[in-house]
Design a protein around this motif. Structure first.
Motif, PDB file in Angstrom:
ATOM      1  N   VAL A 207      -1.276  69.445-100.085  1.00 17.76           N
ATOM      2  CA  VAL A 207      -0.103  70.312-100.209  1.00 17.76           C
ATOM      3  C   VAL A 207       0.930  69.880 -99.173  1.00 17.76           C
ATOM      4  CG1 VAL A 207       0.757  72.669-100.059  1.00 17.76           C
ATOM      5  CG2 VAL A 207      -1.522  72.217-101.011  1.00 17.76           C
ATOM      6  N   LEU A 208       2.157  69.594 -99.631  1.00 20.52           N
ATOM      7  CA  LEU A 208       3.194  69.070 -98.736  1.00 20.52           C
ATOM      8  C   LEU A 208       4.391  70.005 -98.710  1.00 20.52           C
ATOM      9  CD1 LEU A 208       4.073  66.621 -96.971  1.00 20.52           C
ATOM     10  CD2 LEU A 208       5.229  65.759 -99.017  1.00 20.52           C
ATOM     11  N   ASP A 209       4.711  70.543 -97.554  1.00 22.44           N
ATOM     12  CA  ASP A 209       5.956  71.266 -97.348  1.00 22.44           C
ATOM     13  C   ASP A 209       6.320  71.204 -95.873  1.00 22.44           C
ATOM     14  OD1 ASP A 209       5.200  73.836 -95.840  1.00 22.44           O
ATOM     15  OD2 ASP A 209       3.821  73.903 -97.546  1.00 22.44           O
ATOM     16  N   ALA A 210       7.566  71.527 -95.582  1.00 23.47           N
ATOM     17  CA  ALA A 210       8.086  71.350 -94.226  1.00 23.47           C
ATOM     18  C   ALA A 210       7.306  72.165 -93.200  1.00 23.47           C
ATOM     19  CB  ALA A 210       9.564  71.745 -94.185  1.00 23.47           C
ATOM     20  N   GLY A 211       6.990  73.418 -93.534  1.00 23.78           N
ATOM     21  CA  GLY A 211       6.295  74.282 -92.585  1.00 23.78           C
ATOM     22  C   GLY A 211       4.959  73.715 -92.158  1.00 23.78           C
ATOM     23  N   ARG A 212       4.210  73.202 -93.114  1.00 22.38           N
ATOM     24  CA  ARG A 212       2.887  72.671 -92.782  1.00 22.38           C
ATOM     25  C   ARG A 212       2.976  71.341 -92.048  1.00 22.38           C
ATOM     26  NH1 ARG A 212      -1.231  74.260 -97.757  1.00 22.38           N
ATOM     27  NH2 ARG A 212      -0.913  76.511 -97.589  1.00 22.38           N
ATOM     28  N   VAL A 213       3.972  70.535 -92.384  1.00 27.82           N
ATOM     29  CA  VAL A 213       4.147  69.278 -91.660  1.00 27.82           C
ATOM     30  C   VAL A 213       4.477  69.545 -90.196  1.00 27.82           C
ATOM     31  CG1 VAL A 213       5.602  67.222 -91.429  1.00 27.82           C
ATOM     32  CG2 VAL A 213       4.824  67.954 -93.693  1.00 27.82           C
ATOM     33  N   VAL A 214       5.410  70.456 -89.958  1.00 29.91           N
ATOM     34  CA  VAL A 214       5.782  70.804 -88.576  1.00 29.91           C
ATOM     35  C   VAL A 214       4.595  71.418 -87.849  1.00 29.91           C
ATOM     36  CG1 VAL A 214       7.280  72.251 -87.151  1.00 29.91           C
ATOM     37  CG2 VAL A 214       8.214  71.075 -89.142  1.00 29.91           C
ATOM     38  N   GLU A 215       3.864  72.294 -88.528  1.00 28.86           N
ATOM     39  CA  GLU A 215       2.683  72.908 -87.932  1.00 28.86           C
ATOM     40  C   GLU A 215       1.658  71.846 -87.538  1.00 28.86           C
ATOM     41  OE1 GLU A 215      -0.898  75.169 -90.023  1.00 28.86           O
ATOM     42  OE2 GLU A 215       0.878  76.453 -89.894  1.00 28.86           O
ATOM     43  N   PHE A 216       1.440  70.879 -88.426  1.00 33.33           N
ATOM     44  CA  PHE A 216       0.459  69.830 -88.146  1.00 33.33           C
ATOM     45  C   PHE A 216       0.902  68.957 -86.976  1.00 33.33           C
ATOM     46  CE2 PHE A 216      -1.341  65.575 -88.903  1.00 33.33           C
ATOM     47  CZ  PHE A 216      -2.688  65.889 -88.944  1.00 33.33           C
ATOM     48  N   MET A 217       2.175  68.556 -86.973  1.00 32.83           N
ATOM     49  CA  MET A 217       2.661  67.639 -85.942  1.00 32.83           C
ATOM     50  C   MET A 217       2.820  68.316 -84.583  1.00 32.83           C
ATOM     51  SD  MET A 217       2.763  64.766 -87.381  1.00 32.83           S
ATOM     52  CE  MET A 217       3.447  63.925 -85.978  1.00 32.83           C
ATOM     53  N   LEU A 218       3.002  69.627 -84.571  1.00 30.99           N
ATOM     54  CA  LEU A 218       3.168  70.328 -83.299  1.00 30.99           C
ATOM     55  C   LEU A 218       1.885  70.968 -82.790  1.00 30.99           C
ATOM     56  CD1 LEU A 218       6.601  72.203 -83.551  1.00 30.99           C
ATOM     57  CD2 LEU A 218       6.046  70.228 -82.140  1.00 30.99           C
TER      58      LEU A 218
END
Length: 325
Positions: A207-218
């Motif tokens: 599942v790809l969306d901005a919120g999860r990408v930022v959550e993962f990277m931070l």
């Protein structure tokens, strides 16, 4: 440990990590420009230059001019190229041979000496081979450092530099995408630039969306390139350097306090609040990296200024006066 050796190891860690991260980011951008004709080369190139903090040129940019500016240019007045980073890491290692292993020095020295030949080949055949070479040599250096250095203060300074540079580069990547839509394909570019795409897909089941990408990277506790993981590593390295992990009054050193505050703000943040004021949050993290660097320089790297004995001057003056009399 001598202050100059500690500073050299710290900056070796930062420069090698900077070269590695820059190569990863540039590699993804070059592939995007070559494979997707709908992407504007000049706009994508200027976005990358903003990420890396390199001065924007006046002329229009394409794949070749971007690669020359970010990868090949020496003594780049607008920022650090890959060539500059490798050169600086090698120069620091040359001055700190007594605290680095022979294998580490040979890795950096060989990499530096083969760069001109690799650059000439890349200008004829394209940058892919050159960027892959840099990523491989950076991985080799990290492996040699982990397997040949004692876990002493020198190793901690090397890890500290690597971790702080990794935080800074990850934050720069995320800052470049602030304002993009949640479903923008640019978030895939962020993951690939950080070497996080496969791990992210396994973590979130595709599942790809901005919120999860930022959550993962931070916030991810397990991925070694996430901001939280890197802050935790830097904080642990400082604890080891202070040799007093259990201080009764908490963190007393400025760098330790700054890292602990940044880490705790992320650790106890609700995931749903992550995108609120994201740009300001990332800007604070970037400033923290700068402030930590200055605090470390004051605490460990700046030697005390030379002080002359005042009595010597007074004695010489008395001798002169007596001679005149």
């Amino acid at each position: 440990m001598l202050a100059r050796n500690a500073e050299s190891l710290y900056w070796i860690g930062r420069y090698v990590e900077r070269a590695d991260d820059t190569a990863r980011i540039l590699d993804v951008t070059v592939h995007q420009l070559l494979e997707d004709s709908s992407v504007d080369p000049d706009h994508a190139s200027r976005t990358l230059l903003r990420v890396l903090g390199i001065q924007q040129p006046d002329h229009e940019l394409d794949v070749w001019s971007l690669t020359d500016l970010v990868a090949f240019r020496r003594d780049n007045p607008g920022g650090w190229s890959i060539f500059d980073s490798i050169s600086a890491a090698r120069e620091n290692a040359r001055g700190a041979r007594e605290v680095t292993s022979t294998e580490m020095w040979e890795c950096l020295n060989t990499t530096y000496n083969t760069l001109p030949e690799r650059v000439r080949a890349a200008k004829r055949l394209g940058p892919a081979e050159f960027l892959s070479y840099i990523e491989g040599r950076a991985a080799m250096f990290a492996g040699l450092a982990d397997s040949t250095l004692s876990r002493d203060d020198g190793y901690r300074f090397l890890l500290l530099g690597r971790a702080i540079e990794r935080v800074d580069m990850t934050v720069r990547l995320l800052l470049s995408r602030v304002g993009d839509s949640a479903s923008s394909p640019a978030w895939v570019t962020v993951l690939r630039s950080a070497g996080a795409h496969d791990t992210y897909l396994r973590t979130y089941r595709g599942v790809l969306d901005a919120g999860r990408v930022v959550e993962f990277m931070l916030l991810d506790r397990l991925f070694p390139r996430s901001v939280f993981f890197s802050l935790k590593l830097a904080e642990h390295s400082l604890d080891e350097l202070h040799h007093r992990a259990h201080n009764r009054v908490g963190a007393t050193a400025e760098a330790q306090r700054l890292l602990g505050r940044a880490r705790s703000e992320l650790e106890f943040l609700r995931p749903g609040e992550l995108l609120d004021s994201l740009e300001q949050r990332l800007a604070r993290l970037q400033k923290t990296c700068s402030d930590v660097g200055e605090a470390l320089a004051l605490e460990y790297f700046h030697a005390a200024p030379w002080v002359a004995w005042t009595d010597v001057g007074r004695y010489d003056a008395l001798v002169i006066e007596e001679g005149e009399i």
